[in-house]
Motif scaffolding. Structure first.
Motif: not given
Length: 682
Positions: A36-37, A559-560, A623-626
């Protein structure tokens, strides 16, 4: 023996997971569950809060403290240094060279070992009749390279907008070598000789004899036969001089040296003189007689002497006394002295000083009296300071201790803020000769001869040979110096036959100095404008950086977001000139994804801040969390599991060791057993 147990709450590497969380996550991934994020943020330690006062925590990607300094603070370099980097590229501020006080004389730039040139030129410039006469030179003599440069240099010293003039063009015209320290006396003598030659060719009566009229005197060697009492025919032949060579070594004062120079020499025995009137060799006396003294009398103190033991030139740092005023009438030839009623009063006009113990190196300064203003100035290249106590107060330059401060009076500093300069002179025992420096004025008394052939004039102006007399005390007006190198005396109440008025500058010189001053003012204005533009641009750049960083914190619950290299962000905030586009390569794994164990090397920023940075700098990768690499994450978790198994095995071995330890303590010794490595067991 007691052994520590495995700590399951310890975090794994640079991630935010402890061992239990890591093993649990590994099981979830093995069972096919996705990360999960929120778990991703926890792995990257990006779920931690920053209160804004943690002073830049590297282990918290959310902490942006310290990326830029606090308001009112600065850094040593970069965008946030106190003085913008762009100002340093502009060079020095021309306004710092501005001449604010027209009363204060102008200095001369030291081009490198040219202090001797500057000191000599200041002595000539501060001689009004010489300076004004140089201004009156007309074409074609004024077009001569050397005469032209010295005239331009003089007018810059007089009316220039800078506090220090540049003698570079004049030095180049003379082909001076800046890498070698030259002799100040020798330079002045050669310069006057060169100017005399060039002015003599000018065809202008007002200036063609300027140098000899001001600086040239004459002397003759007078030989008198003791038999007939007549002087030789050669006694009437005068020899011109531009300076008198004054012996320093072995002589305590100027009047001693003059007396020794003018004493009678006995010609007898094998050294008899052939008298043309008697027609045979006879006893005679030979003596140097001063026939005519110039209005400006240069006395060259022979400080540099050749040492026969060292086979090299050395400096004689003997203390030498000379007066502020001196009557040279008693030292003149009796005939010439009678024409001027026996009075030839001269006042000290300038002192050329060589500071240093070596004849091949050192530093020159000049003490010069400003005619009409009754002020003494100290010229030290670019620095010019007034000497409130005159030359007697500059003990540091003369190689002595500072003057004692009278009770209730504060010492006035005359050299770069130093109120107690240290002297360099050799210590000598106090004696009845009175060689201490004292203030005041007086006329030196006529000297008397001593038994060692030293001769001095008597009160009637004639030189005599008499018996030995005790040494005299130093007159109160004397200056005692171990560094004075040349003295310039001016004849009191002297007036030139052709008066050279201090008229307005010639049109050519006035135009030259106006252009120079205008160019300088323009340079000052341009620098000020450029300086303001640079400061404004820096302030705007700082505001832009702060504006983007104010948008960078990710709001709670959001979260974004994007991750960016902490090193690149710091360099961007400092405006590193070598920085181009965004570089997140340090965060990228071999699979092109985000490394999960690089949380200490990244910062988490909002999407708005990221878009601003991309619009300005471009680059990436983004780069993001995903974008966390699952392959690298599994490798990290496998390493954790392996380490955990090794830890459990270690705990089992420790338990066995502890059991054996207890058995050994509670029972009899075992007759047989096995040995293992202590290091391996630990």
């Amino acid at each position: 023996m007691k052994r520590g147990k495995q700590n399951n709450s310890k975090t794994v590497g640079s991630s935010g997971l402890d061992i239990r969380e890591a093993l649990s996550l590994k099981q979830d991934l093995n069972s096919g569950q996705a990360v999960s994020q929120q778990q991703t943020l926890h792995i990257l330690q990006a779920d931690r809060h920053c209160d804004g006062a943690c002073k830049s925590r590297k282990d918290n990607p959310n902490c942006l403290c310290g990326v830029v300094p606090a308001a009112g603070s600065f850094r040593r370099k970069g965008l946030w240094q106190k003085e913008p980097q762009g100002l340093m590229h502009l060079g020095g501020n021309p306004s710092d060279q501005k001449r604010h006080d027209a009363v204060l004389p102008c200095g001369l730039n030291n081009l490198g070992n040219t202090c001797y040139v500057n000191s000599a030129l200041q002595c000539l410039f501060m001689t009004p009749i010489f300076r004004n006469s140089m201004y009156q030179i007309a074409a074609p003599a004024a077009d001569d390279v050397i005469l032209g440069h010295i005239r331009q240099l003089f007018v810059e010293l007089q009316s220039g907008a800078r506090f220090s003039a540049d003698p570079k063009a004049f030095a180049q015209a003379l082909n001076l070598d800046h890498t070698i320290q030259q002799d100040g006396q020798e330079f002045l003598k050669l310069l006057l000789s060169l100017l005399e030659t060039k002015l003599a060719e000018s065809g202008q009566p007002a200036v063609q004899s300027l140098v000899p009229d001001l600086f040239r005197g004459s002397y003759a060697y007078e030989t008198i036969c003791k038999a007939c009492g007549r002087a030789s025919q050669g006694s009437n032949r005068a020899t011109h001089f531009y300076e008198l060579d004054i012996q320093v070594k072995g002589s305590p004062a100027l009047h001693h040296s003059l007396a020794a120079m003018l004493c009678k020499e006995e010609l007898s025995g094998e050294n008899q003189y052939h008298c043309e009137f008697c027609g045979k060799k006879v006893d005679a006396t030979r003596q140097l007689c001063l026939r005519q003294l110039p209005p400006y009398l240069c006395m060259s103190l022979q400080r540099f002497v050749f040492d026969m033991k060292k086979l090299m030139k050395v400096k004689a740092s003997d203390k030498f006394s000379f007066p502020l005023s001196i009557d040279l009438g008693p030292y003149m030839s009796p005939v010439e002295a009678s024409l001027d009623a026996g009075v030839q009063m001269y006042d000290l006009q300038a002192i050329l000083i060589h500071k240093g113990s070596s004849a091949s190196q050192g530093h020159y300064v000049a003490h010069v009296h400003e005619e009409g203003a009754r002020k003494w100035w100290r010229f030290d290249d670019e620095t010019v300071t007034v000497m409130p106590d005159g030359p007697v107060g500059e003990k540091a330059d003369h190689g002595g201790a500072p003057n004692p401060v009278p009770s209730g009076k504060k010492m006035q500093s005359t050299e770069k803020g130093k109120s107690k300069p240290k002297g360099r002179g050799r210590k000598r025992k106090a004696s009845a000769k009175g060689e201490d420096d004292v203030d005041g004025e007086s006329t030196p008394e006529p000297m008397l001869a001593t038994a060692d052939d030293s001769v001095a004039p008597s009160s009637n102006g004639h030189q005599q040979n008499i018996g030995s007399t005790p040494p005299q005390t130093t007159p109160p007006s004397d200056i005692t110096s171990s560094n004075a190198y040349m003295l310039l005396y001016k004849k009191r109440n002297w007036q030139p036959q052709q008066c050279v008025p201090a008229a307005a500058l010639p049109d050519s010189l006035q135009q030259y100095i106006d252009e120079q001053n205008q160019e300088f003012e323009t340079a000052c204005a341009n620098f000020e404008t450029t300086q303001q533009q640079v400061r404004k641009a820096v302030l705007q750049q700082q505001a832009d950086v702060r504006g983007i960083l104010e948008l960078a914190p990710v709001p709670p619950g959001e979260t974004d977001c994007r991750f960016i290299s902490a090193d690149w962000l710091m360099r961007w905030a400092d405006s590193d000139p070598e920085l181009t586009s965004i570089d997140n390569s340090a965060l990228q794994c071999p699979h092109g994804k985000l490394l999960p164990n690089k949380s200490s090397e990244m910062k988490r920023i909002s999407m708005v801040a990221w878009e601003h940075l991309v619009a300005r700098c471009r680059g990436g990768p983004e780069f993001g969390p995903s974008d966390v690499c699952t392959v690298c994450l599994m490798d990290m978790l496998d390493a954790v599991a392996s380490a955990n198994e090794q830890g459990q095995a270690r705990e089992g071995a420790l338990a066995i060791a502890e059991g054996l330890d207890e058995q050994e303590t509670n029972s009899a010794p075992v007759s047989c057993g096995y040995y293992v490595s202590k290091t391996w067991l630990q």
